[in-house]
Design a protein around this motif. Sequence first.
Motif, mmCIF file in Angstrom:
data_model
loop_
_atom_site.group_PDB
_atom_site.id
_atom_site.type_symbol
_atom_site.label_atom_id
_atom_site.label_comp_id
_atom_site.label_asym_id
_atom_site.label_seq_id
_atom_site.Cartn_x
_atom_site.Cartn_y
_atom_site.Cartn_z
ATOM 1 N N TYR A 37 105.816 -33.929 -52.848
ATOM 2 C CA TYR A 37 106.839 -34.621 -53.626
ATOM 3 C C TYR A 37 107.652 -35.544 -52.721
ATOM 4 O O TYR A 37 108.413 -35.064 -51.879
ATOM 5 N N PRO A 38 107.511 -36.871 -52.869
ATOM 6 C CA PRO A 38 108.254 -37.788 -52.016
ATOM 7 C C PRO A 38 109.760 -37.588 -52.160
ATOM 8 O O PRO A 38 110.267 -37.383 -53.281
ATOM 9 N N PRO A 39 110.516 -37.662 -51.048
ATOM 10 C CA PRO A 39 111.959 -37.430 -51.117
ATOM 11 C C PRO A 39 112.688 -38.377 -52.065
ATOM 12 O O PRO A 39 113.618 -37.951 -52.767
ATOM 13 N N ASP A 40 112.259 -39.648 -52.124
ATOM 14 C CA ASP A 40 112.960 -40.582 -53.009
ATOM 15 C C ASP A 40 112.719 -40.235 -54.473
ATOM 16 O O ASP A 40 113.593 -40.447 -55.321
ATOM 17 N N PHE A 41 111.554 -39.681 -54.791
ATOM 18 C CA PHE A 41 111.275 -39.250 -56.156
ATOM 19 C C PHE A 41 112.139 -38.054 -56.529
ATOM 20 O O PHE A 41 112.733 -38.012 -57.616
ATOM 21 N N VAL A 42 112.222 -37.084 -55.646
ATOM 22 C CA VAL A 42 113.050 -35.901 -55.911
ATOM 23 C C VAL A 42 114.507 -36.309 -56.079
ATOM 24 O O VAL A 42 115.209 -35.830 -56.977
ATOM 25 N N ALA A 43 114.980 -37.238 -55.234
ATOM 26 C CA ALA A 43 116.370 -37.681 -55.311
ATOM 27 C C ALA A 43 116.656 -38.441 -56.605
ATOM 28 O O ALA A 43 117.776 -38.385 -57.136
ATOM 29 N N ALA A 44 115.654 -39.157 -57.125
ATOM 30 C CA ALA A 44 115.852 -39.951 -58.339
ATOM 31 C C ALA A 44 115.774 -39.113 -59.607
ATOM 32 O O ALA A 44 116.146 -39.590 -60.688
ATOM 33 N N SER A 45 115.305 -37.885 -59.492
ATOM 34 C CA SER A 45 115.125 -37.045 -60.670
ATOM 35 C C SER A 45 116.408 -36.317 -61.040
ATOM 36 O O SER A 45 117.170 -35.883 -60.174
ATOM 37 N N ARG A 46 116.610 -36.151 -62.330
ATOM 38 C CA ARG A 46 117.740 -35.362 -62.810
ATOM 39 C C ARG A 46 117.392 -33.875 -62.872
ATOM 40 O O ARG A 46 118.239 -33.041 -63.191
ATOM 41 N N LEU A 47 116.126 -33.537 -62.568
ATOM 42 C CA LEU A 47 115.649 -32.174 -62.695
ATOM 43 C C LEU A 47 115.638 -31.461 -61.353
ATOM 44 O O LEU A 47 115.503 -32.090 -60.296
ATOM 45 N N ASP A 48 115.723 -30.140 -61.390
ATOM 46 C CA ASP A 48 115.573 -29.363 -60.167
ATOM 47 C C ASP A 48 114.102 -29.303 -59.789
ATOM 48 O O ASP A 48 113.208 -29.633 -60.578
ATOM 49 N N ARG A 49 113.827 -28.876 -58.584
ATOM 50 C CA ARG A 49 112.460 -28.904 -58.065
ATOM 51 C C ARG A 49 111.512 -28.011 -58.852
ATOM 52 O O ARG A 49 110.353 -28.352 -59.081
ATOM 53 N N LEU A 50 112.001 -26.863 -59.271
ATOM 54 C CA LEU A 50 111.152 -25.947 -60.023
ATOM 55 C C LEU A 50 110.731 -26.565 -61.353
ATOM 56 O O LEU A 50 109.576 -26.431 -61.771
ATOM 57 N N SER A 51 111.637 -27.255 -62.020
ATOM 58 C CA SER A 51 111.292 -27.906 -63.288
ATOM 59 C C SER A 51 110.226 -28.968 -63.086
ATOM 60 O O SER A 51 109.336 -29.132 -63.928
ATOM 61 N N LEU A 52 110.281 -29.690 -61.967
ATOM 62 C CA LEU A 52 109.249 -30.678 -61.666
ATOM 63 C C LEU A 52 107.908 -29.989 -61.437
ATOM 64 O O LEU A 52 106.868 -30.465 -61.901
#
Length: 292
Positions: A37-52
């Motif tokens: 999971y690219p850091p910029d994608f995780v940062a842009a998401s409103r979801l927590d990591r588990l939901s992704l």
Amino acid sequence: MEADIEPCEIETSHEVLAPETQTLPLVFASPHSGRHYPPDFVAASRLDRLSLRRSEDGFVDEIFACAPRMGAPLLRANFPRAYVDANREPFELDPRMFVDPLPAYANTRSPRVAAGLGTIARVVANGADIYRDKLAFSEALRRIRNYYWPYHAALRELLDDTKTRFGGAILVDCHSMPSIGGPMDRDAGHRRVDFVLGDCHGTACSPEVTAAAERTLAGLGYHVTRNAPYSGGFVTRHYGRPENRIHALQIEVNRALYMDERRVTRGTGLSPLARNVRALIETLGRLDPAGL
């Protein structure tokens, strides 16, 4: 915690786990088990990591990991499904996600787009929005060029090489499904069978391929159905050309057989399931795709 991903860049879009010598006319592909999971994608998401991570076909590449040892290549994506979906047309895009107009060649009206599950998904499986803000089309184009296209180029090369070697090829597109239909599914709230075999209602492969897979899995004690609720995605429809001796079968595995769906962790059922998959590979490997 296993499910708590550490953001990392995607160094390569995919991996091909190849046998020393290909002895079976089979190609296995896992487009949705990527977990980089690219850091910029995780940062842009409103979801927590588990939901992704719940959008992943978690650990499917491990279920079919014996394929290279048995003589067939296994292609697996490194990018996650929530980032770019290789089981879609290259430009199935939702215009509501983007700040700028989409090009005329984009497919903005497919059922997948309407559900928010295009090539660049707008939502995860439970319908929750992924992004805080809208994206630029250039970002979608970058992901498609850097990850989607290389994955499909590798898949096409594997199929072409297999057909050259054996006179035909059988593609097994490997997926997993939630044990209960989700709110966006046709079978919402209903408990699902162990395996769903998708052959696009008989158009993507010879009936003998689907029948052999069904017979083997049912003989192992699994409950198996065909084409409902999954008949086959873009990969199955696009590559399955039985008249050209390339057969494609999508296999959906019930996640309850092998993982904790809520925490996205491996379960005790993963090892016995992987052992049983060997029997499936042996059965399909005995078929002659050139003569089907």
